[in-house]
Design an enzyme around this catalytic site. Structure first.
Site, mmCIF file in Angstrom:
data_model
loop_
_atom_site.group_PDB
_atom_site.id
_atom_site.type_symbol
_atom_site.label_atom_id
_atom_site.label_comp_id
_atom_site.label_asym_id
_atom_site.label_seq_id
_atom_site.Cartn_x
_atom_site.Cartn_y
_atom_site.Cartn_z
ATOM 1 N N TYR A 12 0.742 -1.126 -0.096
ATOM 2 C CA TYR A 12 -0.245 -0.087 0.061
ATOM 3 C C TYR A 12 0.849 0.899 -0.060
ATOM 4 C CZ TYR A 12 -3.464 3.473 1.668
ATOM 5 O OH TYR A 12 -4.705 4.630 1.324
ATOM 6 N N SER A 58 -33.082 21.682 13.276
ATOM 7 C CA SER A 58 -33.066 21.784 14.593
ATOM 8 C C SER A 58 -34.273 20.200 14.605
ATOM 9 C CB SER A 58 -32.304 21.880 15.742
ATOM 10 O OG SER A 58 -33.646 23.327 15.448
ATOM 11 N N LEU A 59 -34.518 19.547 16.385
ATOM 12 C CA LEU A 59 -35.503 18.687 16.851
ATOM 13 C C LEU A 59 -36.450 19.233 17.859
ATOM 14 C CD1 LEU A 59 -33.951 15.370 15.844
ATOM 15 C CD2 LEU A 59 -35.544 16.539 14.422
ATOM 16 N N LYS A 92 -30.550 8.504 18.764
ATOM 17 C CA LYS A 92 -30.285 10.155 18.690
ATOM 18 C C LYS A 92 -29.093 10.402 18.974
ATOM 19 C CE LYS A 92 -31.132 15.670 19.343
ATOM 20 N NZ LYS A 92 -29.869 15.616 20.080
ATOM 21 N N CYS A 385 -4.856 11.577 58.710
ATOM 22 C CA CYS A 385 -5.017 10.211 57.789
ATOM 23 C C CYS A 385 -5.397 9.436 57.927
ATOM 24 C CB CYS A 385 -3.520 10.155 57.090
ATOM 25 S SG CYS A 385 -3.185 9.372 56.290
HETATM 26 S S1 IVH Z 1 -32.765 13.805 12.051
HETATM 27 C C1 IVH Z 1 -33.886 17.716 8.841
HETATM 28 N N1 IVH Z 1 -31.969 11.583 13.119
HETATM 29 O O1 IVH Z 1 -29.426 15.624 16.327
HETATM 30 C C2 IVH Z 1 -33.432 17.149 10.864
HETATM 31 N N2 IVH Z 1 -31.188 13.916 13.779
HETATM 32 O O2 IVH Z 1 -31.487 18.520 17.527
HETATM 33 C C3 IVH Z 1 -32.557 16.037 10.600
HETATM 34 N N3 IVH Z 1 -29.426 14.194 15.150
HETATM 35 O O3 IVH Z 1 -28.568 18.799 14.222
HETATM 36 C C4 IVH Z 1 -32.418 15.626 12.454
HETATM 37 N N4 IVH Z 1 -28.713 12.034 15.773
HETATM 38 O O4 IVH Z 1 -27.556 16.273 14.230
HETATM 39 C C5 IVH Z 1 -32.214 13.102 13.033
HETATM 40 N N5 IVH Z 1 -31.003 10.189 14.404
HETATM 41 C C6 IVH Z 1 -31.112 11.792 14.065
HETATM 42 C C7 IVH Z 1 -30.369 12.006 14.849
HETATM 43 C C8 IVH Z 1 -30.088 13.202 14.600
HETATM 44 C C9 IVH Z 1 -28.514 13.123 16.087
HETATM 45 C C10 IVH Z 1 -28.739 15.362 15.692
HETATM 46 C C11 IVH Z 1 -28.928 16.364 14.061
HETATM 47 C C12 IVH Z 1 -29.250 17.654 14.795
HETATM 48 C C13 IVH Z 1 -29.312 17.896 15.702
HETATM 49 C C14 IVH Z 1 -31.519 17.748 16.658
#
Ligand code: IVH
Length: 645
Positions: A12, A58-59, A92, A385
């Site tokens: 390699y 975000s969620l 998550k 101690c």
């Molecule tokens: S879906 C459009 N799936 O959580 C929404 N997010 O709080 C896309 N995250 O910034 C998110 N695991 O980086 C999704 N299985 C998962 C996830 C995940 C971690 C993070 C993601 C996002 C954050 C939102």
């Protein structure tokens, strides 16, 4: 396939160098997915910004089942079909979100999430992550798309990194998530690669139609292109089933090699996503994060005991009625220090709340006051101690109490273990249990006695065969070759960590010159303050320690520091770092300098070669200007080291 290579390393390397040479001669033939681009050939001097084609969302969160049900009701009002569309469940991942742009199947760019609209271009670093394909496998990928997912720090890897840092006298990293995010933004991709980051993909953004209609197919597609997707993903027909699976996933969390802080519940059918839309421009309605609670258990505090550290620090810990926290039985937990116990009024006999987060050791959060029974008394710090009975001392301004007795058996045991540890003399096979065994057998009272150990004496101990005895004696003998800096660290002089030991050894060169030095001379070293100088002086004056050093000399230990390798770019040069650098932490900058043969000190003096300045640099910058000393910014430093063009 990745850890089962189909050619030898040597082959390699040869092919790799051939490719590198060809690319040098014909740069226009170098492709973005060339293996030469994976090592991070071009360190960036600063991180350019990148605007995501589609913002990164975000969620929303649900902290219990009721909040999850409320979410379903909200979205079902808008799009009733969600009730029959099924959900996709995924861990998550608690890491750093990134966005990868693929053009015609080739990784063109990788960026951090940033504020969701603009992130930082960290392509070179992302190319070092083995789960990120530089070129997609399979077919049916769109001409242009973004793949999103999470960079994470594998937990086994993180634990090893911290062990190595601890052994080297460096500070431990606090948690895998921040370390992953920091490692992504390092300027030298080789450093990023050494950290061992990994990636899970979970989302595709594409304007072209994809041959799929559900999210679980999207994950299959990602996997077929060569991405890693997180384990234990599941599709369920309804929220009722989702709740059961979520509980199961929560129980399994301790068996994962990554941190997960919840389960993302996603409407599986893609056509419903567009109809559901986005709330507040930030959160898609089609997904929600069901967060896990950081598990807290309540149990009885049976006792508060003290562990004696090698410096004599008396560290309190809790002995608990065993209790299960996220799948692990906990019977001991840290109580931090006496001030914390006093401030929270934690008493033996109390019911206490205990938690365990990630790889962090269990800790007592505080007492449950309502359940306190009569007869408990406030905790009194130890007067003596627990190992040797010597009256405890509390130095002005410190939170810890100390045992001042250098011969204390508790301290000696810790001291012997430290001496043998990896960052010190690195004696393989001599961990805490062996040390305890040898000391209980009366074979070692101090570190010099290690060098007189005979295989025959070891073979009489339980668990030692002839081979193990030979090996340990050989490992002990090998440690004689360790340089002075390791020995000084190993001796466990109060306040002398790995870095301080290196400075002392580099300055004086030999044990004899150090022993002949005055405290003033020691304190005059840049980077060694009066506290360290006083501690070193006191250690070397103590007759017992002088005797120990003489006995180590008789055993033939190396009492010298080899001169720093010449030919290193910064050899013989001294740097001071001040202010906040744009990308590197100070510790990272210091390591780069030291790796290049230079030294880092804290005070600017005439002998300083250059001062590296970042934002809000103060008096050190002024002093450099007064003394006419070179001033560099981060990019300038990297150029000097040869890490940037
Ligand atoms: S879906 C459009 N799936 O959580 C929404 N997010 O709080 C896309 N995250 O910034 C998110 N695991 O980086 C999704 N299985 C998962 C996830 C995940 C971690 C993070 C993601 C996002 C954050 C939102």
């Amino acid at each position: 396939m990745l850890d089962n290579p189909d050619m030898s390393d040597a082959d390699y390397d040869r092919l790799f160098r051939e490719l590198q040479a060809l690319e040098e001669q014909h740069p226009h033939l170098r492709t973005a997915d060339s293996p030469t681009q994976r090592v991070g050939a071009e360190p960036e001097s600063e991180l350019p910004k990148h605007r995501h084609r589609v913002p990164m969302l975000s969620l929303g969160n649900a902290f219990d089942d009721a909040e999850l049900e409320a979410w379903e009701q909200r979205i079902a009002k808008l799009v009733p079909e969600v009730l029959t569309a099924g959900y996709q469940l995924e861990y998550k991942i608690d890491g750093a979100a990134i966005n990868l742009t693929y053009e015609r199947g080739t990784l063109a760019l990788g960026a951090t999430r940033g504020n969701g609209v603009v992130g930082e271009n960290v392509t070179a670093n992302l190319k070092t992550v083995p789960d990120i394909p530089l070129r997609l496998q399979g077919k049916s990928w769109p001409e242009l798309m973004e793949v999103r997912g999470e960079i994470y720090f594998p937990l086994d890897n993180f634990a090893h990194l911290n062990e190595r840092r601890e052994a080297a006298g460096e500070e431990r990293f606090a948690n895998p998530r921040n370390t992953a995010a920091g490692s992504l933004r390092l300027l030298d991709s080789k450093m990023t690669r050494a950290r061992g980051l990994r990636f899970f993909a979970f989302h595709i953004e594409s304007t072209e139609p994809l041959p799929i209609s559900t999210l679980h197919e999207a994950l299959d597609l990602l996997a077929s292109w060569g991405f890693s997707v997180a384990p234990h993903r599941q599709s369920v027909p309804s929220l009722e089933e989702a709740k059961v699976v979520i509980r199961d996933l929560e129980h399994r969390i301790t068996s994962l090699n990554f941190e997960a802080d919840g389960v993302v519940v996603k409407v599986d059918r893609l056509e419903l996503h567009h109809r559901l839309g986005i709330v507040g421009g930030r959160e898609p309605r089609w997904a929600i994060a069901r967060k896990f609670a950081a598990e807290v258990a309540v149990t009885k505090l049976r006792d508060i005991r003290i562990n004696v550290g090698r410096t004599g620090a008396l560290n309190p810990y809790a002995v608990l009625e065993p209790v299960e926290i996220s799948g692990v039985t906990v019977s001991k937990a840290t109580l931090h220090n006496m001030d914390v116990i006093a401030a929270k009024d934690i008493r033996v006999g109390d019911f206490v709340e205990v938690t365990r987060a990630g790889e962090v050791i269990p800790q007592v959060l505080g007492p449950v006051r309502e359940r306190r029974t009569s007869g408990t008394k406030p905790y009194e710090p130890p007067k003596a101690c627990p190992a040797c009975g010597t009256p405890a001392e509390r130095p002005e301004g410190e939170v810890a109490y100390y045992c001042p007795n250098g011969a204390c058996p508790g301290r000696v045991l810790e001291g012997l273990t430290h001496y043998a540890s990896r960052g010190a003399m690195d004696i393989r096979g001599l961990g805490v249990q062996r040390v305890q065994q040898l000391s209980e057998a009366g074979l070692i009272d101090d570190v010099a006695m290690l060098y007189a150990l005979e295989p025959a004496a070891l073979e009489r101990l339980e668990g030692f065969g002839a081979k193990a005895a030979q090996q340990l004696v050989a490992a002990i003998a090998a440690s004689k070759a360790q340089p002075l800096s390791k020995l000084l660290f190993a001796l466990g002089i109060r306040h002398v960590g790995g870095e301080g030991a290196k400075l002392l050894a580099a300055t004086f060169g030999s044990m004899d010159d150090l022993m002949a030095a005055s405290e003033e001379q020691i304190a005059a070293i840049d980077g060694i303050g009066p506290t360290i100088a006083t501690a070193v002086g006191a250690f070397l004056e103590e007759p017992k320690n002088r005797d120990l050093i003489e006995r180590l000399r008789e055993h033939g230990l190396t009492f010298e520091e080899p001169a720093t390798a010449t030919g290193s770019v910064l050899s013989g040069q001294t740097f001071v770092i001040t202010g906040t650098l744009p990308n590197l932490s100070r510790a990272e900058a210091a390591r780069l300098i030291e790796d290049a043969g230079g030294r880092v000190t804290s005070a600017v003096s005439k002998s300083t070669t250059a001062v590296v300045v970042g934002e809000s640099a103060g008096s050190k910058l002024e002093r450099a200007k007064d003394l006419g000393i070179d001033v560099l910014d981060e990019a300038g430093l990297l150029r000097r080291i040869g890490a940037a063009p």
